[in-house]
Structure formats: structure tokens, C-alpha cells
Design a protein around this motif. Structure first.
Motif, PDB file in Angstrom:
ATOM      1  N   UNK A 120     107.869 -27.466 -52.516  1.00 28.42           N
ATOM      2  CA  UNK A 120     106.852 -27.955 -53.451  1.00 28.42           C
ATOM      3  C   UNK A 120     106.413 -26.831 -54.379  1.00 28.42           C
ATOM      4  N   UNK A 121     105.594 -27.213 -55.353  1.00 27.70           N
ATOM      5  CA  UNK A 121     104.987 -26.248 -56.261  1.00 27.70           C
ATOM      6  C   UNK A 121     103.487 -26.469 -56.267  1.00 27.70           C
ATOM      7  N   UNK A 122     102.750 -25.395 -56.339  1.00 30.16           N
ATOM      8  CA  UNK A 122     101.306 -25.474 -56.484  1.00 30.16           C
ATOM      9  C   UNK A 122     100.924 -25.049 -57.892  1.00 30.16           C
ATOM     10  N   UNK A 123     100.119 -25.865 -58.557  1.00 33.41           N
ATOM     11  CA  UNK A 123      99.646 -25.550 -59.905  1.00 33.41           C
ATOM     12  C   UNK A 123      98.128 -25.585 -59.879  1.00 33.41           C
ATOM     13  N   UNK A 124      97.497 -24.513 -60.345  1.00 32.88           N
ATOM     14  CA  UNK A 124      96.039 -24.455 -60.411  1.00 32.88           C
ATOM     15  C   UNK A 124      95.550 -25.208 -61.643  1.00 32.88           C
ATOM     16  N   UNK A 125      94.540 -26.064 -61.448  1.00 29.73           N
ATOM     17  CA  UNK A 125      93.958 -26.868 -62.516  1.00 29.73           C
ATOM     18  C   UNK A 125      92.442 -26.668 -62.548  1.00 29.73           C
ATOM     19  N   UNK A 126      91.860 -26.795 -63.718  1.00 27.92           N
ATOM     20  CA  UNK A 126      90.400 -26.844 -63.873  1.00 27.92           C
ATOM     21  C   UNK A 126      90.030 -28.308 -64.085  1.00 27.92           C
ATOM     22  N   UNK A 127      88.872 -28.723 -63.566  1.00 31.70           N
ATOM     23  CA  UNK A 127      88.445 -30.110 -63.726  1.00 31.70           C
ATOM     24  C   UNK A 127      87.011 -30.173 -64.236  1.00 31.70           C
ATOM     25  N   UNK A 128      86.604 -31.357 -64.681  1.00 29.71           N
ATOM     26  CA  UNK A 128      85.282 -31.596 -65.248  1.00 29.71           C
ATOM     27  C   UNK A 128      84.457 -32.477 -64.313  1.00 29.71           C
ATOM     28  N   UNK A 129      83.132 -32.392 -64.420  1.00 25.95           N
ATOM     29  CA  UNK A 129      82.206 -33.170 -63.602  1.00 25.95           C
ATOM     30  C   UNK A 129      81.462 -34.158 -64.503  1.00 25.95           C
ATOM     31  N   UNK A 130      81.277 -35.399 -64.041  1.00 29.68           N
ATOM     32  CA  UNK A 130      80.541 -36.420 -64.799  1.00 29.68           C
ATOM     33  C   UNK A 130      79.049 -36.097 -64.844  1.00 29.68           C
ATOM     34  N   UNK A 131      78.381 -36.559 -65.890  1.00 30.68           N
ATOM     35  CA  UNK A 131      76.948 -36.309 -66.077  1.00 30.68           C
ATOM     36  C   UNK A 131      76.114 -36.738 -64.873  1.00 30.68           C
ATOM     37  N   UNK A 132      76.425 -37.873 -64.295  1.00 31.31           N
ATOM     38  CA  UNK A 132      75.621 -38.419 -63.199  1.00 31.31           C
ATOM     39  C   UNK A 132      76.015 -37.900 -61.813  1.00 31.31           C
ATOM     40  N   UNK A 133      76.865 -36.921 -61.736  1.00 37.86           N
ATOM     41  CA  UNK A 133      77.356 -36.409 -60.456  1.00 37.86           C
ATOM     42  C   UNK A 133      76.249 -35.656 -59.719  1.00 37.86           C
ATOM     43  N   UNK A 134      75.764 -36.238 -58.639  1.00 38.04           N
ATOM     44  CA  UNK A 134      74.713 -35.603 -57.847  1.00 38.04           C
ATOM     45  C   UNK A 134      75.260 -34.841 -56.641  1.00 38.04           C
ATOM     46  N   UNK A 135      76.557 -34.982 -56.335  1.00 34.54           N
ATOM     47  CA  UNK A 135      77.149 -34.297 -55.184  1.00 34.54           C
ATOM     48  C   UNK A 135      77.616 -32.880 -55.493  1.00 34.54           C
ATOM     49  N   UNK A 136      77.736 -32.544 -56.751  1.00 36.12           N
ATOM     50  CA  UNK A 136      78.341 -31.268 -57.110  1.00 36.12           C
ATOM     51  C   UNK A 136      77.617 -30.065 -56.524  1.00 36.12           C
ATOM     52  N   UNK A 137      76.342 -30.189 -56.193  1.00 36.90           N
ATOM     53  CA  UNK A 137      75.620 -29.059 -55.613  1.00 36.90           C
ATOM     54  C   UNK A 137      75.157 -29.311 -54.191  1.00 36.90           C
ATOM     55  N   UNK A 138      75.204 -30.561 -53.719  1.00 36.81           N
ATOM     56  CA  UNK A 138      74.610 -30.900 -52.428  1.00 36.81           C
ATOM     57  C   UNK A 138      75.611 -30.926 -51.272  1.00 36.81           C
ATOM     58  N   UNK A 139      76.718 -31.615 -51.428  1.00 33.84           N
ATOM     59  CA  UNK A 139      77.647 -31.830 -50.314  1.00 33.84           C
ATOM     60  C   UNK A 139      78.462 -30.580 -50.023  1.00 33.84           C
ATOM     61  N   UNK A 140      78.673 -30.333 -48.739  1.00 40.59           N
ATOM     62  CA  UNK A 140      79.454 -29.182 -48.295  1.00 40.59           C
ATOM     63  C   UNK A 140      80.539 -29.672 -47.348  1.00 40.59           C
TER      64      UNK A 140
END
Length: 151
Positions: A120-140
Motif C-alpha cells: 500500500x501507499x500512505x499519503x498525508x492529507x489536510x482536512x477542513x472542519x464544518x462550522x457547526x462541528x462541536x467535537x473538534x475540541x471535546x472528544x478524545x
């Protein structure tokens, strides 16, 4: 400070695992190889150990893609089309972030892999977060493979 890359998981430290590398200056993917010999049974899903873990920035993921030559020669696909290794998978408590490649053998005969076969190959990607995303700082993340839930 580390930005992104690969490390060997502790269980494989003494097994001569080769860190992934791009094969040409303009290659996007880092080749991932089997950490040990493995037989892929016909019409079956098999997990292939790489002996590796990946670290990256919080807004990145590692996409896992089957190598085209390996797929065509052996009639093998990734079972989920593309694997996604999240940044918080690294050093998780369940499996240290060990990257396992889930493949399906479409052939009617077994495929025998030897250690260091590039699958296989691994490719690093950057992604974006939606405005209403409340999990981006809370869930671990609390675990390893499949740990974000059944649904």
C-alpha cells in the motif's frame, strides 16, 4: 518538533522494519510493506501488519491506498477502498497506533506475501472542519482500530 512521519511500533523494534519512503521525487505516496510473511486466503479479508505508526498534525490524516501494481497482479483490494489513519490514532492505548492494512483477495487461490512486500501507499492529507462541528475540541480517542464506534 516533529511534523509528520512514521515510526516503528515497539513490538516490531527488533524486526528490521523499513520506514516508508517515496520512490521518486514527485511521488505522493510512501510505500507501506508487510511486516511479516502472510497468506491472503481466497475470497477472504486479511489484516496485514506493517509494524508502523504515523504521526501528523491535528488537521491531517494519513490516507491508505493499495499499490496499483500489487492490486493488479494479485487481484487484491483494500476492503474499505481507502483507509484513514487519524492524527489521534498515533500512540493510542490499545495498539500504539499500529497501522494494519485490511485487504480482500478476489482471486480463487491464495496469495503468499513475504516480509517487506510493498502492498500500500500512505499519503498525508489536510482536512477542513464544518462550522457547526462541536467535537473538534471535546472528544478524545480512547482506543485503537475501530474505536470510534460501531455506527
Amino acid at each position: 518538533m516533529k511534523t509528520r512521519g512514521f515510526e516503528i511500533v515497539s513490538h516490531y523494534q527488533d524486526k528490521d522494519i523499513i520506514l516508508p519512503a517515496r520512490k521518486t521525487r514527485l511521488s505522493a505516496g510512501y510505500d507501506l510493506a508487510a511486516a511479516e510473511d502472510k497468506t491472503l486466503l481466497p475470497q477472504q479479508v486479511t489484516l496485514i501488519a506493517t509494524g508502523l505508526k504515523a504521526y501528523m498534525q491535528a488537521d491531517e490524516y494519513l490516507g491508505i491506498h493499495i499499490r496499483s501494481s500489487f492490486a493488479m497482479k494479485n487481484r487484491i483490494t483494500l476492503i474499505n477502498s481507502q483507509g484513514i489513519i487519524d492524527a489521534d490514532y498515533y500512540n493510542n492505548p490499545d495498539n500504539e497506533g499500529h497501522i494494519m492494512i485490511a485487504v480482500f483477495n478476489h482471486a480463487q487461490e491464495p496469495v503468499h506475501l513475504t516480509r517487506n512486500t510493498r502492498i500500500a501507499q500512505g499519503i498525508f492529507y489536510r482536512y477542513l472542519i464544518a462550522d457547526h462541528d462541536h467535537l473538534s475540541t471535546a472528544a478524545v480517542r480512547s482506543g485503537g482500530f475501530g474505536s470510534t464506534g460501531e455506527n
